[in-house]
Motif scaffolding. Structure first.
Motif, short mmCIF file in Angstrom:
data_model
loop_
_atom_site.label_atom_id
_atom_site.label_comp_id
_atom_site.label_asym_id
_atom_site.label_seq_id
_atom_site.Cartn_x
_atom_site.Cartn_y
_atom_site.Cartn_z
N ASN A 196 -0.01 -0.55 6.69
CA ASN A 196 0.62 -0.42 5.37
C ASN A 196 1.70 -1.44 5.10
OD1 ASN A 196 -0.97 1.76 4.60
ND2 ASN A 196 0.42 3.26 5.52
N LEU A 197 2.22 -2.09 6.15
CA LEU A 197 3.30 -3.06 5.94
C LEU A 197 2.80 -4.27 5.14
CD1 LEU A 197 5.10 -3.18 9.42
CD2 LEU A 197 6.06 -2.35 7.27
N PRO A 198 3.45 -4.63 4.05
CA PRO A 198 3.04 -5.83 3.31
C PRO A 198 3.44 -7.10 4.06
CG PRO A 198 5.02 -4.89 2.32
CD PRO A 198 4.59 -3.93 3.41
N THR A 199 2.88 -8.21 3.66
CA THR A 199 3.21 -9.49 4.28
C THR A 199 3.50 -10.52 3.21
OG1 THR A 199 2.42 -11.23 5.78
CG2 THR A 199 0.77 -10.19 4.38
N ASN A 200 4.41 -11.45 3.53
CA ASN A 200 4.72 -12.56 2.63
C ASN A 200 3.94 -13.81 2.98
OD1 ASN A 200 6.62 -10.97 1.34
ND2 ASN A 200 8.31 -11.71 2.60
N LYS A 201 3.13 -13.74 4.03
CA LYS A 201 2.42 -14.93 4.47
C LYS A 201 1.35 -15.33 3.45
CE LYS A 201 3.26 -14.55 9.40
NZ LYS A 201 2.68 -14.56 10.77
N THR A 202 0.83 -16.52 3.62
CA THR A 202 -0.18 -17.02 2.69
C THR A 202 -1.23 -17.79 3.48
OG1 THR A 202 -0.52 -18.26 0.63
CG2 THR A 202 0.97 -19.24 2.25
N ILE A 203 -2.25 -18.24 2.79
CA ILE A 203 -3.23 -19.13 3.40
C ILE A 203 -3.29 -20.42 2.60
CG2 ILE A 203 -4.62 -17.37 4.54
CD1 ILE A 203 -6.48 -17.33 2.20
N ARG A 204 -3.38 -21.53 3.33
CA ARG A 204 -3.33 -22.85 2.70
C ARG A 204 -4.68 -23.54 2.82
NH1 ARG A 204 1.73 -25.76 5.45
NH2 ARG A 204 1.35 -27.27 3.77
N PRO A 205 -5.14 -24.22 1.77
CA PRO A 205 -6.44 -24.89 1.81
C PRO A 205 -6.41 -26.10 2.74
CG PRO A 205 -5.30 -25.41 -0.23
CD PRO A 205 -4.47 -24.37 0.46
N LEU A 237 0.82 -1.21 0.00
CA LEU A 237 0.00 0.00 0.00
C LEU A 237 0.85 1.26 0.00
CD1 LEU A 237 -2.75 -1.11 2.54
CD2 LEU A 237 -2.91 -1.04 0.05
N VAL A 238 2.00 1.23 0.68
CA VAL A 238 2.86 2.41 0.73
C VAL A 238 3.40 2.74 -0.66
CG1 VAL A 238 5.04 3.33 1.61
CG2 VAL A 238 3.50 2.14 3.15
N SER A 239 3.88 1.72 -1.37
CA SER A 239 4.41 1.95 -2.72
C SER A 239 3.33 2.47 -3.65
CB SER A 239 5.00 0.66 -3.28
OG SER A 239 6.13 0.27 -2.53
N ASN A 240 2.13 1.89 -3.54
CA ASN A 240 1.02 2.35 -4.38
C ASN A 240 0.68 3.81 -4.11
OD1 ASN A 240 0.86 -0.14 -5.51
ND2 ASN A 240 -1.27 -0.51 -5.00
N GLU A 252 -8.78 -19.44 8.92
CA GLU A 252 -8.25 -19.47 10.28
C GLU A 252 -6.95 -18.67 10.36
OE1 GLU A 252 -7.80 -23.41 11.78
OE2 GLU A 252 -9.56 -24.16 10.73
N GLY A 253 -6.86 -17.78 11.34
CA GLY A 253 -5.62 -17.05 11.54
C GLY A 253 -5.84 -15.63 11.96
N ASP A 254 -4.76 -14.90 12.20
CA ASP A 254 -4.80 -13.50 12.60
C ASP A 254 -5.47 -12.68 11.50
OD1 ASP A 254 -4.32 -10.90 13.32
OD2 ASP A 254 -2.15 -11.07 13.42
N ASN A 255 -6.55 -11.98 11.85
CA ASN A 255 -7.30 -11.28 10.82
C ASN A 255 -6.54 -10.11 10.20
OD1 ASN A 255 -7.52 -9.48 12.99
ND2 ASN A 255 -9.69 -9.94 13.35
N LEU A 256 -5.56 -9.53 10.89
CA LEU A 256 -4.78 -8.45 10.27
C LEU A 256 -3.97 -8.98 9.10
CD1 LEU A 256 -3.85 -5.49 10.33
CD2 LEU A 256 -1.97 -6.23 11.78
N GLU A 257 -3.26 -10.09 9.30
CA GLU A 257 -2.49 -10.69 8.21
C GLU A 257 -3.40 -11.12 7.07
OE1 GLU A 257 0.65 -10.85 7.81
OE2 GLU A 257 1.70 -10.97 9.71
N ILE A 258 -4.54 -11.69 7.42
CA ILE A 258 -5.45 -12.21 6.40
C ILE A 258 -6.07 -11.06 5.61
CG2 ILE A 258 -7.64 -13.44 6.07
CD1 ILE A 258 -6.68 -15.24 8.45
N LEU A 259 -6.42 -9.97 6.27
CA LEU A 259 -6.95 -8.81 5.54
C LEU A 259 -5.91 -8.28 4.56
CD1 LEU A 259 -8.84 -6.97 8.41
CD2 LEU A 259 -9.87 -7.84 6.31
#
Length: 638
Positions: free
Chosen positions: A80-89, A19-22, A106-113
């Motif tokens: 604004n910090l990006p994340t490299n995390k992912t979600i797995r089926p 978001l910061v770069s954008n 399932e997981g921390d809603n900040l990372e998931i958002l």
């Protein structure tokens, strides 16, 4: 691992939207004169930018009307910090994975958002959340990502089985309100991004944080986009006593993003006068019995007395469980005195005791309700909400499904159903990122069954562990997510049995995890050629093709609800997403013959593993063949 040809074949980011770069690019395009260089690279000169946006000379910082708290700047950075995390089926927990359009994550809603930003930017029609109320007994999410790891570990509290951290926030804490606001602010900023222009945000909250929450929502959405701070009758008995007053209500803060034209604003009655007696029309009001805490006879012995019903029989206040209770009013209250003179003063109903309970030989008890003869109408958004269920109804609904109280604070799905019905779009996408017991999913399915709508839901919940002494743990549920998923399954079966409606009863389960990619994928500059040679593949060895597909879909901005098919093309397994929207093949040995076969399908996008090509020559040739045979196909590698 092959690290050449990056100019020829584009590599996917496999990270959330930056978001910061954008924002930097947008500002730089509008105000190129405000871009300057520092030791860290190009930045915006905000002093110049302020001047560009003012007719008068800007002279330093001035006082202004806004909410400040320790940690606000940190909250903005966190959002604004990006994340490299992912979600797995998680196929084994899902229901009808291949066909459903509903999601449970399932997981921390900040990372998931953050992870969902690109795929769901401006696509959510309704967001309803019931966050921690900050009552002093809550755990809140620990989001201080800019601290060092050691400080982070020292500051963290409870951990769940997925190593997500929660911290207690007692009223005695020095940053009691500030920590809660710092937790909420970045989530609400990201939620705003996900909402469609006609999107609606509704948040349940109580007195502890309603004023602070309203101010940050005014800042994010704009105060002119506030529809209401609507009171909801959460405790029919009046709730707990606080300083001599009873706070038996909570609030719904309701905001829209840009347009409210698709949001229902019809006049709503304060209560239809749908009953009649010799004095005219009336409606049923509050039950005279006291419920909740301090509702036993010994709690208010002077309020245990006989009342005459409409037939003159003398009735005592017994609870559903057969125990002696008490009335809400004392015997000498003017309203009660009227009841002795006028037997029709109360509306009486005969209701059964709990199954198997007898009181004085009877299986039923008479229950008095107030008669309300006021036919006032209430218009607008701040209508007193007293007919869409209470907290007690939410608990009762859950017990009906599970047989016990497996969750402490469930919202009544009837209330959530009313919230969802405010939006006119019968195909709306609904998100709840504090999903709790999944009342939102039940509400969406109920409403679809009633009006044949095709609404879909996205639920997000941190897998908080259940207390070993709780009913939920004893029933076999180790964390809240297990309760939420099971509620969706049970509610779906119940709704289908009762209505026979042909709707989407399934849901795809995903779980937050670290990236599928090795660290070298994101920071190749930190590795020497000697260490690079250790990585024959930049994908972690424990990740499946299904895992990779989910991250690729999110990186390419595709919704996770799209139809996914597995097919065999030229002896390779290929994922087809939404017909030809995306093809993905993560098998080894990709060569020219495969390129020719896939080109006949003419996919819009295709992705391979960087290590999946037969050799470097095949990698280059596949790119060129696709350019010639299927020029519309965009090819990338991971």
């Amino acid at each position: 691992m092959n690290i050449i040809d990056t100019d020829i074949i584009e590599r996917m980011d496999m990270a959330s939207l930056d978001l910061v770069s954008n924002n930097f690019k947008k500002l730089a395009a509008l105000f190129p004169n405000c871009v300057t260089e520092t030791a860290e690279g190009k930045v915006i000169d905000f002093d110049l930018l302020k001047q560009e946006l003012n007719y008068q000379i800007v002279e330093g910082t001035k006082e202004r009307y806004r909410l400040e708290w320790p940690g606000k700047r940190e909250a903005i950075v966190t959002a604004n910090l990006p994340t490299n995390k992912t979600i797995r089926p998680i196929h084994e927990d899902s229901v009808d994975f291949n066909n459903t359009e509903n999601l449970y994550i399932e997981g921390d809603n900040l990372e998931i958002l953050k992870i969902l930003q690109e795929s769901y930017l401006g696509k959510i029609n309704i967001i309803y959340i019931d966050p921690p109320y900050n009552t002093g007994n809550d755990f809140i999410y620990w989001d201080n990502y800019i601290q060092g790891k050691e400080v982070y570990k020292e500051g963290s509290g409870q951990k769940d089985e997925l190593n997500q951290r929660l911290v207690a926030n007692p009223e005695t804490a020095g940053r009691y309100h500030s920590d809660w606001l710092t937790m909420m602010y970045p989530r609400l900023k990201l939620a705003y991004n996900c909402l469609s222009d006609d999107g609606l945000l509704v948040i349940s909250i109580d007195d502890n944080e309603v004023f602070q929450l309203g101010k940050i929502l005014d800042e994010i959405f704009g105060s002119t986009n506030r529809l209401a701070c609507a009171p909801w009758l959460s405790e029919a008995s009046g709730g707990k006593e606080k300083t001599g007053l009873r706070t038996g209500h909570e609030y719904l803060l309701i905001y829209f993003k840009k347009s409210s034209e698709n949001i229902s604003q019809e006049e709503r009655s304060a209560g239809e006068l749908n009953l009649r007696d010799s004095k005219g029309a009336y409606r049923k009001g509050r039950e005279l019995m006291k419920w909740g805490g301090t509702s036993l006879r010994e709690d208010r012995p002077n309020q245990f007395y006989e009342l005459p019903n409409m037939e003159g029989e003398m009735i005592l206040p017994y609870r559903n469980d057969g125990k002696a209770g008490h009335w809400r009013w004392g015997k000498n209250n003017p309203e009660i005195l009227k009841a002795f003179d006028d037997k029709s003063f109360f509306h009486w109903e005969l209701r059964p005791f709990n199954e198997g309970i007898l009181v004085n030989g009877f299986r039923e008890r008479w229950v008095p309700y107030e008669k309300i003869r006021d036919s006032k109408k209430a218009t607008g958004w701040s209508t007193w909400l007293d007919k869409f269920g209470s907290n007690a109804d939410g608990t009762r609904e859950l017990i009906n499904l599970f047989g016990s109280k497996v969750f402490d604070t469930p919202k009544p799905f009837q209330l959530v159903k009313w919230i969802v019905s405010l939006h006119s779009n019968e195909n709306a996408l609904i998100m709840d990122f504090f999903a709790g017991s999944s009342a939102t999913a039940q509400a969406v399915m109920h409403l679809n069954a009633e009006d044949s709508g095709k609404r879909r839901f996205i639920l997000v919940q941190l897998p908080e562990t259940t207390n070993e002494k709780s009913e939920s743990f004893k029933a076999g549920y180790k964390n809240i997510c297990e309760i939420g998923k099971e509620r969706i399954r049970r509610a779906a079966k119940k709704i289908k049995k009762e209505t026979g409606a042909d709707i989407d009863y399934g849901f795809r389960v995903y779980r937050l995890d670290e990236s599928n990619m090795q660290d070298v994928y994101y920071k190749p500059q930190e590795y020497t050629q000697a260490t690079l040679d250790l990585f024959t593949d930049n994908v972690k060895p424990d990740r499946t093709a299904d895992d990779l597909l989910a991250q690729v879909m999110l990186d390419w901005g595709l919704p996770l609800s799209l139809k996914i098919e597995k097919v065999i093309i030229a002896d390779k397994q290929v994922f087809k997403v939404a017909a030809n929207s995306l093809y993905a093949c993560f098998d080894k040995g990709i060569d020219e013959d495969f390129a020719k076969a896939i080109a006949q399908e003419a996919p819009l996008r295709i992705v391979f593993r960087d290590s999946g090509f037969k050799d470097d020559t095949a990698k280059t040739n596949v790119k060129q063949l696709l350019k010639q045979l299927s020029p519309e196909t965009e090819m990338k590698v991971i």
